[in-house]
Design an enzyme around this catalytic site. Structure first.
Site, PDB file in Angstrom:
ATOM      1  N   HIS A   1       0.709  -1.000   0.112  1.00 40.01           N
ATOM      2  CA  HIS A   1       0.015   0.312   0.161  1.00 40.01           C
ATOM      3  C   HIS A   1       0.775   1.081   0.124  1.00 40.01           C
ATOM      4  CE1 HIS A   1      -3.593  -2.370   0.523  1.00 40.01           C
ATOM      5  NE2 HIS A   1      -3.120  -2.776   1.837  1.00 40.01           N
TER       6      HIS A   1
ATOM      7  N   GLY B   1      -2.248   2.000   4.612  1.00 38.29           N
ATOM      8  CA  GLY B   1      -2.541   0.440   5.163  1.00 38.29           C
ATOM      9  C   GLY B   1      -1.258  -0.175   5.948  1.00 38.29           C
TER      10      GLY B   1
ATOM     11  N   ASP C   1      -3.255 -11.025  -1.556  1.00 36.66           N
ATOM     12  CA  ASP C   1      -3.482 -10.441  -0.238  1.00 36.66           C
ATOM     13  C   ASP C   1      -5.035  -9.976  -0.441  1.00 36.66           C
ATOM     14  OD1 ASP C   1      -2.077  -8.930   2.223  1.00 36.66           O
ATOM     15  OD2 ASP C   1      -3.900  -8.028   1.612  1.00 36.66           O
TER      16      ASP C   1
ATOM     17  N   HIS D   1      -6.389  -7.335   0.434  1.00 34.60           N
ATOM     18  CA  HIS D   1      -6.372  -6.052  -0.087  1.00 34.60           C
ATOM     19  C   HIS D   1      -5.789  -5.636  -1.261  1.00 34.60           C
ATOM     20  CE1 HIS D   1      -6.663  -6.093   4.384  1.00 34.60           C
ATOM     21  NE2 HIS D   1      -7.365  -5.014   4.298  1.00 34.60           N
TER      22      HIS D   1
ATOM     23  N   ASP E   1      -4.578 -12.696   4.608  1.00 34.36           N
ATOM     24  CA  ASP E   1      -5.829 -12.162   5.232  1.00 34.36           C
ATOM     25  C   ASP E   1      -7.076 -12.499   4.448  1.00 34.36           C
ATOM     26  OD1 ASP E   1      -4.656 -10.750   3.250  1.00 34.36           O
ATOM     27  OD2 ASP E   1      -4.801  -8.622   4.640  1.00 34.36           O
TER      28      ASP E   1
ATOM     29  N   TYR F   1      -3.792 -11.175  10.081  1.00 28.03           N
ATOM     30  CA  TYR F   1      -3.913 -10.618  11.315  1.00 28.03           C
ATOM     31  C   TYR F   1      -4.393 -11.446  12.122  1.00 28.03           C
ATOM     32  CZ  TYR F   1      -2.899  -6.950   8.169  1.00 28.03           C
ATOM     33  OH  TYR F   1      -2.210  -6.317   7.198  1.00 28.03           O
TER      34      TYR F   1
END
Ligand SMILES: [Zn+2]
Length: 380
Positions: free
Chosen positions: A139, A147, A174, A176, A263, A302
């Protein structure tokens, strides 16, 4: 370009990175890298002579400048004391709740980039693949943190490989969207950038839609696959096979830089997908079979158990070793020092959605595949 193989895989371990702490409540825990290392060791995944552990203790500050602006690097340096936030820093995303300042922040940045560049070096110097778990900060922009990412080691790695004459595809699985990497190469037809992620309608960084396909000569070389919340392994696999693998095959890279955040797991507290690590690792296995040269980077993740299991499976795949056996620390997690990481089986139980929701997800996936086939496929 031929790269003579000296070994199967290199695990780049910058153990000092585990010592940094963003802030006590922050979801990003550098400590995960140490846990992954311990799990790989416990599973016997470092004992084969074809793999090597490469320790990285220091880095070269100049490497940041291959992507980031001098002013932004100065701000990171000033933030290293971990105390004074000023307006200039905040304007560039540094010192927020999301990207807090902490003692050693600049050192953390320099070292994580060094570890990723070491992975690049191993792959261009005779190893089939290399893994830096404390990398993949996708990010970060050239002059802005975002991020949990301050410097974009993935962009720096791609640039380095280009400099060394390699044809590079960046593949980001990922949860994101890899916005910093997209921006860096948006008009560049020499780098294929593919990101499969939860839709920007429901998740940070709120972009990465399918119609962001690159511009100018780079049109068609930026691919986004925004998945609906609740997407499971089956739908992910469909999209991965039909879009990610197809586009990478067409592009035919020498090396893949992979951002392998975990994630996407249903257990992840920050995202809304319903995947298990079976979908995750099977996608990587499929890609690795066709494209053995991979600079593998960590990324998001996470839920500690999911990260540790996912990245141990990833390392086993790169190393060509079986992660199935061995001892996983079942005695109350004592050996790991964390009771949430137990059991000897690294694989999640398989789990799939069904019913009308599944039908909807498959329809959305079909639309994305049609869009790719109609608008992008022939540009590559
Ligand atoms: Zn993520």
């Amino acid at each position: 370009m031929k790269d003579i193989t000296k070994g199967k895989a290199a695990f780049v371990y910058a153990s000092r990175l585990s010592e940094f702490k963003f802030s006590p409540e922050h979801p990003f825990k550098p400590l995960r890298v140490e846990k992954v290392y311990e799990m790989c060791e416990r599973k016997g995944l470092f004992s084969d002579p074809s793999v090597k552990i490469i320790k990285v203790d220091e880095g070269n500050e100049e490497n940041l400048g291959t992507f980031h602006t001098a002013d932004y690097i100065d701000l990171l340096k000033r933030a290293d004391s971990g105390s004074d936030v000023d307006v200039d820093m905040l304007y560039h995303g540094i010192g927020t709740m999301e990207n807090p300042i902490f003692r050693g922040l600049y050192q953390f940045c320099v070292l994580s980039v060094a570890a990723t560049l070491k992975a690049v070096e191993m792959v261009t110097d005779g190893f089939e693949s290399a893994f830096n778990p404390c990398g993949g900060f996708h990010h970060a922009h050239s002059d802005r943190a975002g991020g949990f990412c301050y410097v974009n080691d993935a962009v720096i790695a791609v640039k380095k490989l280009r400099e060394l004459g390699r044809r590079v595809a960046y593949v980001d699985i990922d949860a994101h969207h890899g916005d910093g990497v997209q921006d860096a190469f948006y008009d560049d037809p020499e780098v294929l950038t593919v990101s499969i992620h939860e839709s920007g309608r429901t998740l940070f960084p709120w972009g990465g839609f399918e119609n962001e396909i690159g511009k100018g000569r780079g049109r068609g070389f930026n691919i986004n696959i925004p998945m609906e919340p609740d997407t499971d392994d089956e739908v992910f696999t469909l999209l991965f096979n039909d879009i990610v693998m197809d586009s990478v095959r067409r592009f035919a890279p020498d090396v893949i830089v992979g951002q392998f955040g975990t994630d996407t797991s249903a257990t992840d507290p920050l995202t809304h997908l319903k995947m298990t690590n079976n979908g995750y690792i099977e996608a990587i296995e499929l890609m690795h079979k066709s494209f053995p040269k991979i600079v593998a980077l960590g990324g998001g993740g996470y839920n500690m158990k999911s990260v540790v299991n996912g990245w141990t499976l990833l390392w086993a795949e790169l190393a060509g070793l079986d992660a199935g056996g061995g001892y996983g620390g079942a005695i109350g997690g004592v050996l790991m020092g964390d009771s949430s990481i137990e059991g000897s089986d690294l694989r999640d139980m398989r789990s799939y959605l069904s019913g009308p929701k599944k039908k909807e997800l498959i329809q959305s996936a079909d639309k994305l595949i049609s869009y790719y086939k109609e608008k992008i496929q022939l540009l590559i």
